[in-house]
Design a protein around this motif. Structure first.
Motif, PDB file in Angstrom:
ATOM      1  N   TYR A 155      16.272   5.052   2.754  1.00  0.00           N
ATOM      2  CA  TYR A 155      15.331   3.953   2.579  1.00  0.00           C
ATOM      3  C   TYR A 155      14.831   3.917   1.140  1.00  0.00           C
ATOM      4  N   MET A 156      14.922   2.734   0.536  1.00  0.00           N
ATOM      5  CA  MET A 156      14.423   2.556  -0.823  1.00  0.00           C
ATOM      6  C   MET A 156      13.682   1.234  -0.923  1.00  0.00           C
ATOM      7  N   SER A 157      12.689   1.212  -1.805  1.00  0.00           N
ATOM      8  CA  SER A 157      11.819   0.032  -1.932  1.00  0.00           C
ATOM      9  C   SER A 157      11.492  -0.206  -3.390  1.00  0.00           C
ATOM     10  N   TRP A 158      11.192  -1.461  -3.687  1.00  0.00           N
ATOM     11  CA  TRP A 158      10.634  -1.831  -4.986  1.00  0.00           C
ATOM     12  C   TRP A 158       9.261  -2.456  -4.758  1.00  0.00           C
ATOM     13  N   TYR A 159       8.274  -1.989  -5.552  1.00  0.00           N
ATOM     14  CA  TYR A 159       6.929  -2.541  -5.536  1.00  0.00           C
ATOM     15  C   TYR A 159       6.572  -2.976  -6.954  1.00  0.00           C
ATOM     16  N   ARG A 160       5.655  -3.930  -7.040  1.00  0.00           N
ATOM     17  CA  ARG A 160       5.031  -4.248  -8.311  1.00  0.00           C
ATOM     18  C   ARG A 160       3.544  -3.975  -8.197  1.00  0.00           C
ATOM     19  N   GLN A 161       2.969  -3.501  -9.296  1.00  0.00           N
ATOM     20  CA  GLN A 161       1.553  -3.161  -9.321  1.00  0.00           C
ATOM     21  C   GLN A 161       0.850  -4.027 -10.352  1.00  0.00           C
ATOM     22  N   ASP A 162      -0.120  -4.778  -9.900  1.00  0.00           N
ATOM     23  CA  ASP A 162      -0.904  -5.641 -10.770  1.00  0.00           C
ATOM     24  C   ASP A 162      -2.376  -5.277 -10.642  1.00  0.00           C
ATOM     25  N   PRO A 163      -3.130  -5.384 -11.745  1.00  0.00           N
ATOM     26  CA  PRO A 163      -4.550  -4.979 -11.710  1.00  0.00           C
ATOM     27  C   PRO A 163      -5.305  -5.704 -10.610  1.00  0.00           C
ATOM     28  N   GLY A 164      -6.073  -4.956  -9.845  1.00  0.00           N
ATOM     29  CA  GLY A 164      -6.899  -5.530  -8.803  1.00  0.00           C
ATOM     30  C   GLY A 164      -6.147  -5.961  -7.559  1.00  0.00           C
ATOM     31  N   MET A 165      -4.842  -5.701  -7.522  1.00  0.00           N
ATOM     32  CA  MET A 165      -4.057  -6.157  -6.364  1.00  0.00           C
ATOM     33  C   MET A 165      -3.288  -5.033  -5.697  1.00  0.00           C
ATOM     34  N   GLY A 166      -3.407  -3.835  -6.180  1.00  0.00           N
ATOM     35  CA  GLY A 166      -2.646  -2.747  -5.581  1.00  0.00           C
ATOM     36  C   GLY A 166      -1.159  -2.934  -5.796  1.00  0.00           C
ATOM     37  N   LEU A 167      -0.363  -2.377  -4.908  1.00  0.00           N
ATOM     38  CA  LEU A 167       1.085  -2.516  -4.979  1.00  0.00           C
ATOM     39  C   LEU A 167       1.551  -3.504  -3.918  1.00  0.00           C
ATOM     40  N   ARG A 168       2.521  -4.313  -4.279  1.00  0.00           N
ATOM     41  CA  ARG A 168       3.080  -5.272  -3.342  1.00  0.00           C
ATOM     42  C   ARG A 168       4.586  -5.075  -3.241  1.00  0.00           C
ATOM     43  N   LEU A 169       5.087  -5.132  -2.013  1.00  0.00           N
ATOM     44  CA  LEU A 169       6.501  -4.867  -1.748  1.00  0.00           C
ATOM     45  C   LEU A 169       7.351  -6.061  -2.162  1.00  0.00           C
ATOM     46  N   ILE A 170       8.380  -5.796  -2.983  1.00  0.00           N
ATOM     47  CA  ILE A 170       9.263  -6.858  -3.461  1.00  0.00           C
ATOM     48  C   ILE A 170      10.514  -6.941  -2.583  1.00  0.00           C
ATOM     49  N   HIS A 171      11.249  -5.848  -2.539  1.00  0.00           N
ATOM     50  CA  HIS A 171      12.467  -5.757  -1.730  1.00  0.00           C
ATOM     51  C   HIS A 171      12.583  -4.369  -1.140  1.00  0.00           C
ATOM     52  N   TYR A 172      13.423  -4.283  -0.154  1.00  0.00           N
ATOM     53  CA  TYR A 172      13.500  -3.087   0.672  1.00  0.00           C
ATOM     54  C   TYR A 172      14.958  -2.895   1.082  1.00  0.00           C
ATOM     55  N   SER A 173      15.370  -1.640   1.236  1.00  0.00           N
ATOM     56  CA  SER A 173      16.738  -1.373   1.687  1.00  0.00           C
ATOM     57  C   SER A 173      16.728  -0.218   2.679  1.00  0.00           C
ATOM     58  N   VAL A 174      17.469  -0.381   3.756  1.00  0.00           N
ATOM     59  CA  VAL A 174      17.536   0.670   4.775  1.00  0.00           C
ATOM     60  C   VAL A 174      18.843   1.443   4.696  1.00  0.00           C
ATOM     61  N   GLY A 175      19.636   1.165   3.688  1.00  0.00           N
ATOM     62  CA  GLY A 175      20.886   1.886   3.505  1.00  0.00           C
ATOM     63  C   GLY A 175      21.822   1.075   2.635  1.00  0.00           C
ATOM     64  N   ALA A 176      22.902   1.705   2.223  1.00  0.00           N
ATOM     65  CA  ALA A 176      23.872   1.017   1.364  1.00  0.00           C
ATOM     66  C   ALA A 176      24.360  -0.257   2.044  1.00  0.00           C
ATOM     67  N   GLY A 177      24.306  -1.349   1.301  1.00  0.00           N
ATOM     68  CA  GLY A 177      24.767  -2.629   1.800  1.00  0.00           C
ATOM     69  C   GLY A 177      23.761  -3.437   2.572  1.00  0.00           C
ATOM     70  N   ILE A 178      22.550  -2.887   2.774  1.00  0.00           N
ATOM     71  CA  ILE A 178      21.537  -3.568   3.603  1.00  0.00           C
ATOM     72  C   ILE A 178      20.237  -3.688   2.826  1.00  0.00           C
ATOM     73  N   THR A 179      19.817  -4.930   2.599  1.00  0.00           N
ATOM     74  CA  THR A 179      18.546  -5.160   1.922  1.00  0.00           C
ATOM     75  C   THR A 179      17.739  -6.202   2.677  1.00  0.00           C
ATOM     76  N   ASP A 180      16.453  -6.230   2.383  1.00  0.00           N
ATOM     77  CA  ASP A 180      15.560  -7.170   3.052  1.00  0.00           C
ATOM     78  C   ASP A 180      14.457  -7.548   2.077  1.00  0.00           C
ATOM     79  N   GLN A 181      13.883  -8.715   2.288  1.00  0.00           N
ATOM     80  CA  GLN A 181      12.808  -9.171   1.416  1.00  0.00           C
ATOM     81  C   GLN A 181      11.487  -8.564   1.840  1.00  0.00           C
ATOM     82  N   GLY A 182      10.650  -8.354   0.843  1.00  0.00           N
ATOM     83  CA  GLY A 182       9.304  -7.893   1.106  1.00  0.00           C
ATOM     84  C   GLY A 182       8.310  -9.027   0.982  1.00  0.00           C
ATOM     85  N   GLU A 183       7.148  -8.687   0.463  1.00  0.00           N
ATOM     86  CA  GLU A 183       6.039  -9.632   0.381  1.00  0.00           C
ATOM     87  C   GLU A 183       6.191 -10.647  -0.754  1.00  0.00           C
TER      88      GLU A 183
END
Lengths: 115, 114
Positions: free
Chosen positions: A31-59
């Protein structure tokens, strides 16, 4: 083990340029994820993967593409950078998606500025 | 839908004083709750987590948190602050359908004064 590594540490782009943020882990995590961190907003999930070849959208997926061709790597692509994408980007990985083995390990981050 | 609210973007304590960082959550399903710490220019590190079972959870560096379902809270405490505790702290809840798809609060920056 190096854990989760991210390159580059810093990047400045002009509006409209493209680039790829690299993320790699050497822990054999599925499992791997990408987040972005902006002031006053914490971290937000961009994209997510549950294994090679499989990805999903985040927030907040708009403007970002991902692919996962290997277990180790999960690059994040900005096709046409915008000032709104100025942020700190974190990659994270975990062995599973369960409470027992789902602890996420975060990389050191990439600080991106779009002018 | 899940959400997390951290009360107080900045908290300042004296060394040796009690640390209390507040977190309230909203979740339509039984929540998994987390506290992460971020030291300057570093990534996030897990402090502690609540999944099921005992509602008082102990973590690293002397921190603990109590899950209170009736108050929808998961406040973080440490009896005696140390200078090395100065950092930003994030409360997070798992999204439904994904244990490690996290929703983070805005963060609380903790300053510790001598």
């Amino acid at each position: 083990n190096a854990g989760v590594t991210q390159t580059p540490k810093f990047q400045v782009l002009k509006t409209g340029q493209s680039m790829t943020l690299q993320c790699a882990q050497d822990m054999n995590h599925e499992y791997m994820s990408w987040y972005r961190q902006d002031p006053g907003m914490g971290l937000r999930l961009i994209h997510y993967s549950v294994g090679a070849g499989i990805t999903d959208q985040g927030e907040v997926p708009n403007g970002y593409n991902v692919s996962r061709s290997t277990t180790e790597d999960f690059p994040l692509r900005l096709l046409s950078a915008a000032p709104s994408q100025t942020s700190v980007y974190f990659c994270a990985s975990s062995y599973s998606d369960t409470p027992e083995f789902g602890e996420q390990y975060f990389g050191p981050g990439t600080r991106l500025t779009v002018t | 839908a899940q959400s997390v609210t951290q009360l107080g973007s900045h908290v300042s304590v004296s060394e040796g004083a009690l640390v209390l960082l507040r977190c309230n959550y909203s979740s339509s399903v039984p929540p998994y709750l987390f506290w992460y710490v971020q030291y300057p220019n570093q990534g996030l590190q897990l402090l502690l987590k609540y999944t099921t079972g005992a509602t008082l959870v102990k973590g690293i560096n002397g921190f603990e948190a109590e899950f209170k379902k009736s108050e929808t809270s998961f406040h973080l405490t440490k009896p005696s602050a140390h200078m090395s505790d100065a950092a930003e702290y994030f409360c997070a809840v798992s999204r439904s359908g994904g244990y490690n798809k996290l929703i983070f609060g805005a963060g609380t920056r903790l300053a510790v004064h001598p």
